[in-house]
Design a protein around this motif. Sequence first.
Motif, PDB file in Angstrom:
ATOM      1  N   ASN A  27      -2.161  21.314 -38.142  1.00 44.39           N
ATOM      2  CA  ASN A  27      -0.795  20.539 -38.464  1.00 44.39           C
ATOM      3  C   ASN A  27      -1.039  19.296 -37.476  1.00 44.39           C
ATOM      4  O   ASN A  27      -1.255  19.428 -36.104  1.00 44.39           O
ATOM      5  N   PHE A  28      -1.234  18.135 -38.101  1.00 47.28           N
ATOM      6  CA  PHE A  28      -1.398  16.878 -37.065  1.00 47.28           C
ATOM      7  C   PHE A  28       0.083  16.066 -37.193  1.00 47.28           C
ATOM      8  O   PHE A  28       0.665  15.971 -37.834  1.00 47.28           O
ATOM      9  N   ALA A  29       0.072  15.760 -35.583  1.00 47.85           N
ATOM     10  CA  ALA A  29       1.433  14.711 -35.385  1.00 47.85           C
ATOM     11  C   ALA A  29       1.023  13.411 -35.987  1.00 47.85           C
ATOM     12  O   ALA A  29       0.279  13.212 -36.764  1.00 47.85           O
ATOM     13  N   PRO A  30       2.362  12.696 -36.054  1.00 48.84           N
ATOM     14  CA  PRO A  30       2.168  11.228 -36.706  1.00 48.84           C
ATOM     15  C   PRO A  30       0.723  10.677 -36.592  1.00 48.84           C
ATOM     16  O   PRO A  30       0.328  10.463 -35.350  1.00 48.84           O
ATOM     17  N   SER A  31       0.150  10.309 -37.558  1.00 44.88           N
ATOM     18  CA  SER A  31      -1.297   9.714 -37.720  1.00 44.88           C
ATOM     19  C   SER A  31      -1.592   8.925 -38.940  1.00 44.88           C
ATOM     20  O   SER A  31      -1.049   9.238 -39.744  1.00 44.88           O
ATOM     21  N   ASN A  32      -2.842   8.376 -38.711  1.00 46.51           N
ATOM     22  CA  ASN A  32      -3.298   7.892 -39.832  1.00 46.51           C
ATOM     23  C   ASN A  32      -4.991   8.211 -39.762  1.00 46.51           C
ATOM     24  O   ASN A  32      -5.684   7.108 -39.648  1.00 46.51           O
ATOM     25  N   LEU A  33      -5.375   9.164 -39.965  1.00 46.92           N
ATOM     26  CA  LEU A  33      -6.672   9.904 -39.712  1.00 46.92           C
ATOM     27  C   LEU A  33      -7.697   9.055 -40.707  1.00 46.92           C
ATOM     28  O   LEU A  33      -8.841   9.201 -40.306  1.00 46.92           O
ATOM     29  N   ASN A  34      -7.215   8.797 -41.886  1.00 50.20           N
ATOM     30  CA  ASN A  34      -8.387   8.495 -43.061  1.00 50.20           C
ATOM     31  C   ASN A  34      -7.831   7.496 -43.958  1.00 50.20           C
ATOM     32  O   ASN A  34      -6.965   7.905 -44.756  1.00 50.20           O
ATOM     33  N   ARG A  35      -8.211   6.111 -43.648  1.00 53.24           N
ATOM     34  CA  ARG A  35      -7.337   5.306 -44.399  1.00 53.24           C
ATOM     35  C   ARG A  35      -8.028   4.584 -45.849  1.00 53.24           C
ATOM     36  O   ARG A  35      -9.273   4.857 -46.138  1.00 53.24           O
ATOM     37  N   ASP A  36      -7.199   4.164 -46.777  1.00 60.70           N
ATOM     38  CA  ASP A  36      -7.656   3.643 -48.069  1.00 60.70           C
ATOM     39  C   ASP A  36      -8.020   2.305 -47.775  1.00 60.70           C
ATOM     40  O   ASP A  36      -7.756   1.626 -46.643  1.00 60.70           O
ATOM     41  N   ASP A  37      -8.101   1.504 -48.840  1.00 62.81           N
ATOM     42  CA  ASP A  37      -8.696   0.198 -48.821  1.00 62.81           C
ATOM     43  C   ASP A  37      -7.482  -0.822 -48.409  1.00 62.81           C
ATOM     44  O   ASP A  37      -7.809  -2.055 -48.100  1.00 62.81           O
ATOM     45  N   THR A  38      -6.087  -0.409 -48.503  1.00 64.71           N
ATOM     46  CA  THR A  38      -5.080  -1.060 -47.748  1.00 64.71           C
ATOM     47  C   THR A  38      -4.798  -0.848 -46.410  1.00 64.71           C
ATOM     48  O   THR A  38      -3.715  -1.397 -45.978  1.00 64.71           O
TER      49      THR A  38
END
Length: 404
Positions: free
Chosen positions: A12-23
């Motif tokens: 369970n991850f807290a607020p994050s953006n671990l792996n982004r798309d092209d946008t």
Amino acid sequence: MRTFVEIHVLQNFAPSNLNRDDTGAPKDAFFGGTRRARVSSQCLKRAVREFFKDKAKAGEISPENLGGRSKRFLNEVAKLIPGRNPQEVVERTRLAMLAGSGTWVAPAEGSDEEEKSEYLLFLGNKEVSAIASTINARWDLEKWEDIQKALEKKSAKDKKKEAGKKASRELKDAFAKLLDGGKALDVALFGRMLADMPENNQNAACQVAHAISTHAVEREFDFYTAVDDLKPEDTAGADMMGTVEFNSACFYRYAVVDWAKLTENLQDDIELAKKGFRTFLEGFIVAEPTGKQNTFAAHNPPEFVAITVRHGGAPRSLANAFEKPVRVKADEILTGKSAEALIEKAKALASAFDGSEKTADHTWVLNLVGAKTTGFGVEKNSLAEILESVATALSTASAAPTGA
């Protein structure tokens, strides 16, 4: 009878953006009719490979038993041949790779740092060393000028064909033998494709699923501002502003390793396979993607881990435990409810598909959420205990005949 090792992780991850798309948005996918957070398998494998490098720096595994993926191996070869002109080494390595393996490396364009192969090569460190040794040994024995003429051909295909004609049989045989995976753990686990030498491809011993959230998610946006520290005090307003997308999710992560294939890829070095596989297990469980971590610092270890050593049969992902998205009430724990769904699905599949003549599987569980694991596996108090139990089970599997 083949032995598979399956790893199931709830994290369970807290607020994050671990792996982004092209946008720049967090990756996601539809599953079970709802949108889920997602982390790609490539991202997870990258985290494991970085974990391997850290272990090598700490002296726990040998750098010789690792590999690298790059277009820039020519300059690395030059570093391994002291006493030779580096640019001449680079040039002859290019010619040898073209003639010996059919791999076209583009000529330099203004900088030695831009010596690149046609595509990314995934090579073991021992293979790179072997290429350097071959170049050095054939330094005065090859007709390099004749091979050089192949570069006058217009197409890469013609270059490869003509260079192959001009190179000696000894050079081509050497390349055919040295590209054997180099007993590199990451190459053995994750496999590789060499487009020009398919006979030197290596089928992966490990399959890694895209991680998906056990529940439905919606994207959220962080509106941020930044102020110029040197601006006059009487000047109001922000000097930069924007938005960052993020989410928070409990991910189900799954991987499976074919133990026999791993040992085969490592040229039947059982001890290396055991040591490397234990390192992989630890890395898969604890290594984290690094995306936007400076912004979110979502360093949340897994709280439920199950590892199964399966003898015979087929691998069995438990992703469908979450086809119906998990929902929690105010006083319930998301990871705990997800663990309950996973255990229920595992027991249902075992009841339906495990026959009476099937060799018993073994499952060990790290359970920090208090889920009821009765009938699912043996609980352990630490990850180290689980890794030790898996190692013991694989020692037994290694001693037994593999069979069909």
